[in-house]
Motif scaffolding. Sequence first.
Motif, PDB file in Angstrom:
ATOM      1  N   GLU A 127       0.806  -1.218   0.000  1.00  0.00           N
ATOM      2  CA  GLU A 127       0.000   0.000   0.000  1.00  0.00           C
ATOM      3  C   GLU A 127       0.838   1.266   0.000  1.00  0.00           C
ATOM      4  O   GLU A 127       0.327   2.355  -0.259  1.00  0.00           O
ATOM      5  CB  GLU A 127      -0.945   0.003   1.209  1.00  0.00           C
ATOM      6  CG  GLU A 127      -2.139  -0.914   1.066  1.00  0.00           C
ATOM      7  CD  GLU A 127      -3.151  -0.417   0.030  1.00  0.00           C
ATOM      8  OE1 GLU A 127      -3.489   0.778   0.052  1.00  0.00           O
ATOM      9  OE2 GLU A 127      -3.598  -1.237  -0.791  1.00  0.00           O
ATOM     10  N   LEU A 128       2.154   1.138   0.268  1.00  0.00           N
ATOM     11  CA  LEU A 128       3.033   2.307   0.243  1.00  0.00           C
ATOM     12  C   LEU A 128       3.561   2.587  -1.155  1.00  0.00           C
ATOM     13  O   LEU A 128       4.433   3.413  -1.318  1.00  0.00           O
ATOM     14  CB  LEU A 128       4.206   2.111   1.210  1.00  0.00           C
ATOM     15  CG  LEU A 128       3.832   1.996   2.688  1.00  0.00           C
ATOM     16  CD1 LEU A 128       5.096   1.831   3.526  1.00  0.00           C
ATOM     17  CD2 LEU A 128       3.059   3.226   3.151  1.00  0.00           C
ATOM     18  N   ASP A 129       3.106   1.870  -2.170  1.00  0.00           N
ATOM     19  CA  ASP A 129       3.345   2.155  -3.595  1.00  0.00           C
ATOM     20  C   ASP A 129       4.418   1.320  -4.272  1.00  0.00           C
ATOM     21  O   ASP A 129       5.095   1.801  -5.175  1.00  0.00           O
ATOM     22  CB  ASP A 129       3.591   3.641  -3.882  1.00  0.00           C
ATOM     23  CG  ASP A 129       5.003   4.129  -3.593  1.00  0.00           C
ATOM     24  OD1 ASP A 129       5.758   3.412  -2.945  1.00  0.00           O
ATOM     25  OD2 ASP A 129       5.342   5.241  -4.024  1.00  0.00           O
ATOM     26  N   HIS A 130       4.606   0.089  -3.902  1.00  0.00           N
ATOM     27  CA  HIS A 130       5.455  -0.807  -4.678  1.00  0.00           C
ATOM     28  C   HIS A 130       4.700  -2.116  -4.898  1.00  0.00           C
ATOM     29  O   HIS A 130       3.758  -2.439  -4.147  1.00  0.00           O
ATOM     30  CB  HIS A 130       6.777  -1.067  -3.952  1.00  0.00           C
ATOM     31  CG  HIS A 130       7.776  -1.816  -4.789  1.00  0.00           C
ATOM     32  ND1 HIS A 130       8.109  -1.445  -6.064  1.00  0.00           N
ATOM     33  CD2 HIS A 130       8.510  -2.936  -4.527  1.00  0.00           C
ATOM     34  CE1 HIS A 130       9.005  -2.275  -6.554  1.00  0.00           C
ATOM     35  NE2 HIS A 130       9.261  -3.185  -5.653  1.00  0.00           N
ATOM     36  N   VAL A 131       5.071  -2.846  -5.931  1.00  0.00           N
ATOM     37  CA  VAL A 131       4.433  -4.127  -6.237  1.00  0.00           C
ATOM     38  C   VAL A 131       5.502  -5.125  -6.664  1.00  0.00           C
ATOM     39  O   VAL A 131       6.553  -4.747  -7.171  1.00  0.00           O
ATOM     40  CB  VAL A 131       3.361  -3.998  -7.347  1.00  0.00           C
ATOM     41  CG1 VAL A 131       2.153  -3.237  -6.860  1.00  0.00           C
ATOM     42  CG2 VAL A 131       3.931  -3.329  -8.580  1.00  0.00           C
ATOM     43  N   TRP A 132       5.213  -6.409  -6.478  1.00  0.00           N
ATOM     44  CA  TRP A 132       6.122  -7.469  -6.892  1.00  0.00           C
ATOM     45  C   TRP A 132       5.325  -8.751  -7.064  1.00  0.00           C
ATOM     46  O   TRP A 132       4.107  -8.717  -7.209  1.00  0.00           O
ATOM     47  CB  TRP A 132       7.272  -7.632  -5.898  1.00  0.00           C
ATOM     48  CG  TRP A 132       6.874  -7.890  -4.463  1.00  0.00           C
ATOM     49  CD1 TRP A 132       6.633  -9.101  -3.880  1.00  0.00           C
ATOM     50  CD2 TRP A 132       6.664  -6.889  -3.438  1.00  0.00           C
ATOM     51  NE1 TRP A 132       6.299  -8.929  -2.561  1.00  0.00           N
ATOM     52  CE2 TRP A 132       6.319  -7.594  -2.258  1.00  0.00           C
ATOM     53  CE3 TRP A 132       6.737  -5.505  -3.395  1.00  0.00           C
ATOM     54  CZ2 TRP A 132       6.037  -6.939  -1.062  1.00  0.00           C
ATOM     55  CZ3 TRP A 132       6.469  -4.855  -2.196  1.00  0.00           C
ATOM     56  CH2 TRP A 132       6.110  -5.577  -1.049  1.00  0.00           C
ATOM     57  N   THR A 133       5.991  -9.886  -7.045  1.00  0.00           N
ATOM     58  CA  THR A 133       5.360 -11.179  -7.319  1.00  0.00           C
ATOM     59  C   THR A 133       5.731 -12.182  -6.241  1.00  0.00           C
ATOM     60  O   THR A 133       6.815 -12.092  -5.657  1.00  0.00           O
ATOM     61  CB  THR A 133       5.817 -11.715  -8.701  1.00  0.00           C
ATOM     62  OG1 THR A 133       5.487 -10.763  -9.712  1.00  0.00           O
ATOM     63  CG2 THR A 133       5.160 -13.049  -9.038  1.00  0.00           C
ATOM     64  N   GLU A 134       4.832 -13.126  -5.980  1.00  0.00           N
ATOM     65  CA  GLU A 134       5.146 -14.312  -5.183  1.00  0.00           C
ATOM     66  C   GLU A 134       4.856 -15.549  -6.014  1.00  0.00           C
ATOM     67  O   GLU A 134       3.841 -15.607  -6.720  1.00  0.00           O
ATOM     68  CB  GLU A 134       4.329 -14.354  -3.893  1.00  0.00           C
ATOM     69  CG  GLU A 134       4.764 -13.357  -2.845  1.00  0.00           C
ATOM     70  CD  GLU A 134       3.981 -13.477  -1.535  1.00  0.00           C
ATOM     71  OE1 GLU A 134       4.433 -12.896  -0.538  1.00  0.00           O
ATOM     72  OE2 GLU A 134       2.926 -14.152  -1.515  1.00  0.00           O
ATOM     73  N   VAL A 135       5.756 -16.525  -5.933  1.00  0.00           N
ATOM     74  CA  VAL A 135       5.598 -17.782  -6.659  1.00  0.00           C
ATOM     75  C   VAL A 135       5.628 -18.918  -5.651  1.00  0.00           C
ATOM     76  O   VAL A 135       6.497 -18.950  -4.767  1.00  0.00           O
ATOM     77  CB  VAL A 135       6.720 -17.969  -7.705  1.00  0.00           C
ATOM     78  CG1 VAL A 135       6.566 -19.311  -8.415  1.00  0.00           C
ATOM     79  CG2 VAL A 135       6.698 -16.819  -8.708  1.00  0.00           C
TER      80      VAL A 135
END
Length: 636
Positions: free
Chosen positions: A313-321
């Motif tokens: 929510e602080l403005d970053h995104v990524w992925t989990e596998v």
Amino acid sequence: MSSEEVFQKLKSNSSSICEETVRILVKIVDNIVKDPNNLKVRSLQKSNSTVKNKILAIKGGLECLKLLGFQEGDTNFVLPSSTPISKLEEIKRSLLNLKTNDVHQGAIPKLKTDITASNIKSYQENDDDLDNVKRFVLPPLTLKFANPFLQRIERQFHHALAFGDKDCQKRAKKLIPLDQLEMNAQRNLRYLQTRIKKEKLQDPEFSVQDMLLLELLTWFKEEFFSWVNSPACSSCGKSTTAAGMSSDQKDLTFTSRVEVYQCKSCHHVTKFPRYNDLNILLETRRGRCGEWAQVFTLFCRSLGWDARYVVDELDHVWTEVYSVTQNRWIHCDPCENACDTPLMYENGWNKKLTYVIAYSPEEVQDVTWRYSSNHKAVLARRKNCSEDDLIGALIVLRNERQKTMSKSKQSYLTKRLVYELLELMVERKPHDNEKLGRTSGSKSWRMARGEVKSENMYVWRIANKHVVDDKLSIKYSTALDKYEFVKGDGCVITVDEWSFGVFDSTNIFRKEEKDWKTVYICRSEGTDTGSISWKYELENDVTRVIDVVSLKFNHKIYENGVVEIKLISDGICVDFPKSEESLETRAFSGVREFSIQVNLKGGKGDVAWQHAQLFRQAIHSEDYPFVLSLTFKAKN
């Protein structure tokens, strides 16, 4: 030959061949316009199968290259840097307007191919027919909650349905060089298994999937996707500065957010749409963390892996596998080429986390606790809704999405969730590689966000047993990505990976250029400067002192790149000669510790970060371009 004659010759091919050649030529132009200072996109190898079979073998193909301004060499075609961007754009428009039944007609409709970055731009600029663009259409959404934060979760969970689209997954999988990545993964797995057996290490139970994930991350960052701080001017190719957001409805056809930039030189306005349609992103292949994580998550799903899109929510995104072998979710940040380092945001980027939510077509989960080593502090910052309301909302959304699934699928997902919740309850302390600062984005952008951090990492401690016959050496191979600590008697101690042998580094990474089959150390993409240092100390039990320091330190500069190398110890500073690749000095005679400090800076254009390189060598080389040799003497 005039342009009309060139286009007439190209038109004499069959409709499908003509359209495919036009598509490739337009893509070549787009790559140059996007990165005009990149010499690689201005050079086309004759041996390349696409160039050979889909341009040179086609009637009019060679003439089109020459019309664009490409000059023919013995093995390649090169576009001179003096070629105006405006000329390329003009020919691109003519190619897009090329109609296979009559080249001399006036307003000619665009080629009806799958969506591409080039025709997206043309559609937006010319407001032509949009029906040819394939878009992913989500089913209608009826919001269940009144709380704005919970509504955001609902909308993001709804958007995650796109990751399950089978047609989009097929398109994505075709873009992955899977054979090469699998071969690399198998090789690395065998190497790891050999080390475990030889050194009697604990088996981490890695699978081919786990190793393939690492290869996919590297390929995605270094070869497939591009980071955009601000787009190059679409008119002259020079740098731009932010000038607000577009409210023009013509610009908002494919996205609700279009950034506007103005050229610092010619003042031309360039628009940068922030797409979130996966079909479009597979073609544009550029953006910031949002675009990166969406496409990487899709790639993982296309390989049959359970993967989810993670939103901070602080403005970053990524992925989990999900690793089937390890029975747990693995953190993957494609922007950083980081894997299984979830505490990096809190400890390296200095983020004060609040909510981190993971989304997939099957489930939504609060995974904040995986990314923090201080759960109590995080909990005190969470004020968007009560914890009970959040848990209740996630359960409602998850049950609603899974109700049409088979009982066995529901049971599997539930069991996996229970194991994950148990894992999330445990606080974990950060490892050294989770204390590193951010590398993606410009340095000023990262500094402004407080996301650049430098940590002391490794000191080469020399014990008395290492000093045999008053000599030893420590060397590094970029191709092998390995250090060798060679004692005077020839015995060798190895340290794998460049970062595990440095004392300190900022904005530095190891770059593999697989097309050129070379590898080197340089500063991170988009950064203005980078620094790296190595530190060496004698342990207390060493009865001798350093006498002579000999250093082989291969480095290369391009354009106006700069490599500054210094050897430092307690007020003693020796500059490495700029025009040499080796140094021998007695300036440190009698000292017990010293360091090698290197600064990388300079360069031109968007690829300036590549113009100052350390230890460049062929990717299969077995040489060591960095060799430190020490000789010792008795104390006075």
